[in-house]
Design a protein around this motif. Structure first.
Motif, PDB file in Angstrom:
ATOM      1  N   HIS A   1      -6.351  12.068  -0.169  1.00 56.60           N
ATOM      2  CA  HIS A   1      -5.125  11.415   0.297  1.00 56.60           C
ATOM      3  C   HIS A   1      -4.860  10.127  -0.477  1.00 56.60           C
ATOM      4  O   HIS A   1      -3.954   9.375  -0.109  1.00 56.60           O
ATOM      5  CB  HIS A   1      -5.227  11.112   1.783  1.00 56.60           C
ATOM      6  N   ASP A   2      -5.666   9.876  -1.512  1.00 57.00           N
ATOM      7  CA  ASP A   2      -5.535   8.688  -2.364  1.00 57.00           C
ATOM      8  C   ASP A   2      -5.937   7.403  -1.664  1.00 57.00           C
ATOM      9  O   ASP A   2      -5.640   6.306  -2.156  1.00 57.00           O
ATOM     10  CB  ASP A   2      -4.105   8.550  -2.918  1.00 57.00           C
TER      11      ASP A   2
ATOM     12  N   HIS B   1       3.995  15.283  -1.278  1.00 60.87           N
ATOM     13  CA  HIS B   1       4.639  14.658  -2.434  1.00 60.87           C
ATOM     14  C   HIS B   1       6.082  15.125  -2.646  1.00 60.87           C
ATOM     15  O   HIS B   1       6.570  15.149  -3.781  1.00 60.87           O
ATOM     16  CB  HIS B   1       3.812  14.906  -3.699  1.00 60.87           C
TER      17      HIS B   1
ATOM     18  N   ARG C   1       6.154   8.282  -6.863  1.00 59.16           N
ATOM     19  CA  ARG C   1       4.877   8.795  -6.369  1.00 59.16           C
ATOM     20  C   ARG C   1       3.686   8.150  -7.061  1.00 59.16           C
ATOM     21  O   ARG C   1       2.599   8.075  -6.497  1.00 59.16           O
ATOM     22  CB  ARG C   1       4.854  10.322  -6.502  1.00 59.16           C
ATOM     23  N   GLN C   2       3.917   7.643  -8.281  1.00 60.51           N
ATOM     24  CA  GLN C   2       2.868   6.894  -8.964  1.00 60.51           C
ATOM     25  C   GLN C   2       2.603   5.571  -8.242  1.00 60.51           C
ATOM     26  O   GLN C   2       1.458   5.153  -8.068  1.00 60.51           O
ATOM     27  CB  GLN C   2       3.279   6.620 -10.421  1.00 60.51           C
TER      28      GLN C   2
ATOM     29  N   GLU D   1       3.413   4.946  -5.058  1.00 54.16           N
ATOM     30  CA  GLU D   1       2.900   5.281  -3.730  1.00 54.16           C
ATOM     31  C   GLU D   1       1.383   5.500  -3.789  1.00 54.16           C
ATOM     32  O   GLU D   1       0.637   5.027  -2.927  1.00 54.16           O
ATOM     33  CB  GLU D   1       3.591   6.546  -3.224  1.00 54.16           C
ATOM     34  N   ARG D   2       0.939   6.212  -4.811  1.00 55.64           N
ATOM     35  CA  ARG D   2      -0.485   6.489  -4.949  1.00 55.64           C
ATOM     36  C   ARG D   2      -1.274   5.214  -5.203  1.00 55.64           C
ATOM     37  O   ARG D   2      -2.348   5.016  -4.633  1.00 55.64           O
ATOM     38  CB  ARG D   2      -0.702   7.483  -6.096  1.00 55.64           C
ATOM     39  N   TRP D   3      -0.756   4.335  -6.072  1.00 56.95           N
ATOM     40  CA  TRP D   3      -1.476   3.103  -6.377  1.00 56.95           C
ATOM     41  C   TRP D   3      -1.609   2.220  -5.143  1.00 56.95           C
ATOM     42  O   TRP D   3      -2.677   1.656  -4.882  1.00 56.95           O
ATOM     43  CB  TRP D   3      -0.771   2.339  -7.506  1.00 56.95           C
TER      44      TRP D   3
ATOM     45  N   ALA E   1      -1.700   3.271  -2.079  1.00 61.28           N
ATOM     46  CA  ALA E   1      -2.665   3.922  -1.200  1.00 61.28           C
ATOM     47  C   ALA E   1      -4.095   3.615  -1.625  1.00 61.28           C
ATOM     48  O   ALA E   1      -4.977   3.429  -0.779  1.00 61.28           O
ATOM     49  CB  ALA E   1      -2.432   5.432  -1.182  1.00 61.28           C
ATOM     50  N   GLN E   2      -4.320   3.526  -2.914  1.00 59.43           N
ATOM     51  CA  GLN E   2      -5.661   3.268  -3.425  1.00 59.43           C
ATOM     52  C   GLN E   2      -6.086   1.817  -3.238  1.00 59.43           C
ATOM     53  O   GLN E   2      -7.285   1.528  -3.173  1.00 59.43           O
ATOM     54  CB  GLN E   2      -5.737   3.636  -4.911  1.00 59.43           C
TER      55      GLN E   2
ATOM     56  N   ASN F   1       4.875   5.943   2.428  1.00 59.58           N
ATOM     57  CA  ASN F   1       5.799   6.920   1.884  1.00 59.58           C
ATOM     58  C   ASN F   1       7.248   6.547   2.185  1.00 59.58           C
ATOM     59  O   ASN F   1       8.121   6.613   1.321  1.00 59.58           O
ATOM     60  CB  ASN F   1       5.479   8.307   2.439  1.00 59.58           C
TER      61      ASN F   1
END
Length: 460
Positions: free
Chosen positions: A44-45, A290, A356-357, A359-361, A363-364, A375
């Motif tokens: 889920h990142d 996604h 989404r890039q 969003e992922r960063w 999340a991390q 999101n």
């Protein structure tokens, strides 16, 4: 009769309806369990910051449960589904008659819970599922045409009209008559996170912070957008892990002596926004895979620019307010909400990199990562979600900086290269000044990048 309470994103003892349900069973022998699943979180990142936040809340929950005579067991598993198998085995070994937990809305969460309910049934164990992440069952909040809400304001009006008919808080758990459990903590894994937490992460600190914030709540509207000011509640990480409940925060607003003030009303509105994003996840679980809320925007020709993405991640874009926010995130696991919007819109609308890039960063890196809110915020900035900013709304990061950090104090704290620059020049330093101070050159020209983005959106 043995009751098993399954803790997830509800890491507290107060206002915990699943725990209350178990405590109310006559003569119940109550046990608690938590699944530690780092590989699932990585899928889920969710990064080390989130794991650190969970662990911090777990330590306090374990101690508080022990005072109620309830032992907490930590089960480690690669995935949620394999963790459920371990949970059911544990339940069989301890002759559990009922499993209680709270509902969650993510795609994988729904699959996990359906599997758990079926496996419990096969083992002869009943299940009790309560509502915790939201104030109302999303299926109960519909338009006059019986459809889901896609715009926040009418959703908020419906939420408020229905709130009066629903109790705000669940009862506290009934203390056990058993002796307190052993003082040793369960085997909670260590988390090697290198940030510096500036947020309350456990239940006790969260409630203390909420009490302190109550004094500032009437000023929230005026101060919440100023990143150099302590104008927000900073309860987002505690809300994400459930160290404090949404109901408890709302109760603080509704019971506030200055409830009618603009500040309290604005904070309440922000809490309802949080519920709205979970509501959208319930009705559109595919956004957890996604997908944009409106599929037509998937045709936008996002750029694959790894160099620009890296500069953005490291806070080296040459835009001071953007770099300040990204460095704050890297060092503390948190970023001011106004700055989150600025850095997100810079990535999506000016660098033209897929939302989404970003969003992922986030999340991390974030301590307070909550999929629905993260999101929802990114899709708002990218104009791909419901109630989204129109595609032609593109923040100018320099004017945003001048407006919300006029003295430059926030920038100076997180971008030390610019510490000596006066307020008039700090928001958009000249290339000559930046070079002299060793500060990054701008990646793009704002006006040109904005014009290019508008043209691309118009073509769609």
């Amino acid at each position: 009769m043995t009751q098993l309470v399954w803790f997830r994103n509800d890491l507290r003892v107060s206002d915990h309806s699943a725990l209350t349900e178990a405590c109310q069973a006559p003569g119940a022998d109550i046990k608690a369990i938590f699944l530690w699943t780092p590989k699932q979180w990585q899928q889920h990142d969710y990064g080390l910051a989130r794991q650190y936040s969970i662990r911090s809340a777990l330590v306090t929950v374990a101690r508080d449960l022990a005072q109620l005579g309830i032992p907490l067991t930590i089960l480690q598993a690669d995935t949620w589904l394999s963790g459920v198998d371990q949970l059911i085995d544990f339940a069989r070994q301890h002759s559990v008659r009922q499993l209680t937990f709270h509902r969650e809305f993510g795609w994988d969460e729904v699959q996990r819970d359906q599997y758990a309910i079926e496996q419990a049934r096969l083992a002869g164990i009943t299940t009790w599922v309560g509502e915790d992440r939201v104030g109302f069952d999303p299926a109960s909040l519909l338009t006059g045409q019986g459809e889901m809400y896609r715009v926040f304001t009418p959703f908020k009006k419906r939420w408020l009209s229905q709130h009066a008919e629903t109790p705000l808080t669940a009862p506290l758990p009934v203390p056990s008559t058993r002796a307190p459990a052993l003082s040793e903590l369960p085997d909670i894994p260590e988390v090697d996170w290198n940030g510096t937490a500036e947020l309350p992460l456990n239940e006790h600190d969260a409630h203390e912070h909420l009490d302190q914030f109550a004094d500032a709540m009437p000023r929230y509207k005026d101060q919440r957008d100023l990143p150099a000011t302590e104008g927000t509640s900073r309860l987002s990480a505690a809300l994400a892990s459930g160290a404090i409940s949404l109901r408890q925060c709302m109760h603080s607003a509704f019971s506030h002596p200055k409830f009618d003030s603009a500040g309290v009303q604005t904070w309440l509105s922000e809490l309802i926004w949080r519920e709205f994003y979970h509501y959208l996840l319930y009705w559109r679980p595919d956004i957890a895979r996604h997908k944009p809320f409106y599929p037509r925007w998937d045709a936008f020709p996002w750029l694959q620019d790894e160099t620009a993405l890296h500069h953005w991640q490291q806070g080296q874009t040459g835009v001071p307010i953007v770099d300040a926010g990204m460095r704050q995130l890297a060092q503390t696991g948190w970023m001011h909400n106004r700055v989150r919007m600025i850095v997100a819109m810079y990535l999506v609308k000016l660098l033209k990199i897929d939302w989404r890039q970003g969003e992922r960063w986030f999340a991390q890196q974030l301590l307070d990562i909550d999929f629905a809110s993260n999101n929802g915020g990114w899709q708002w900035c990218a104009s791909t979600g419901v109630d989204a900013a129109p595609y032609f709304r593109i923040f100018n990061p320099h004017t945003q900086s001048q407006r919300f950090d006029p003295s430059g104090d926030y920038i100076r704290r997180w971008v030390p290269e610019l510490a000596s620059v006066p307020a008039k020049a700090i928001h958009e330093p000249t290339q000559q000044l930046a070079r002299h101070l060793g500060y990054a050159r701008p990646l793009i020209d704002y006006k040109r990048a904005r014009a290019e983005t508008l043209e691309l959106f118009k073509q769609l």
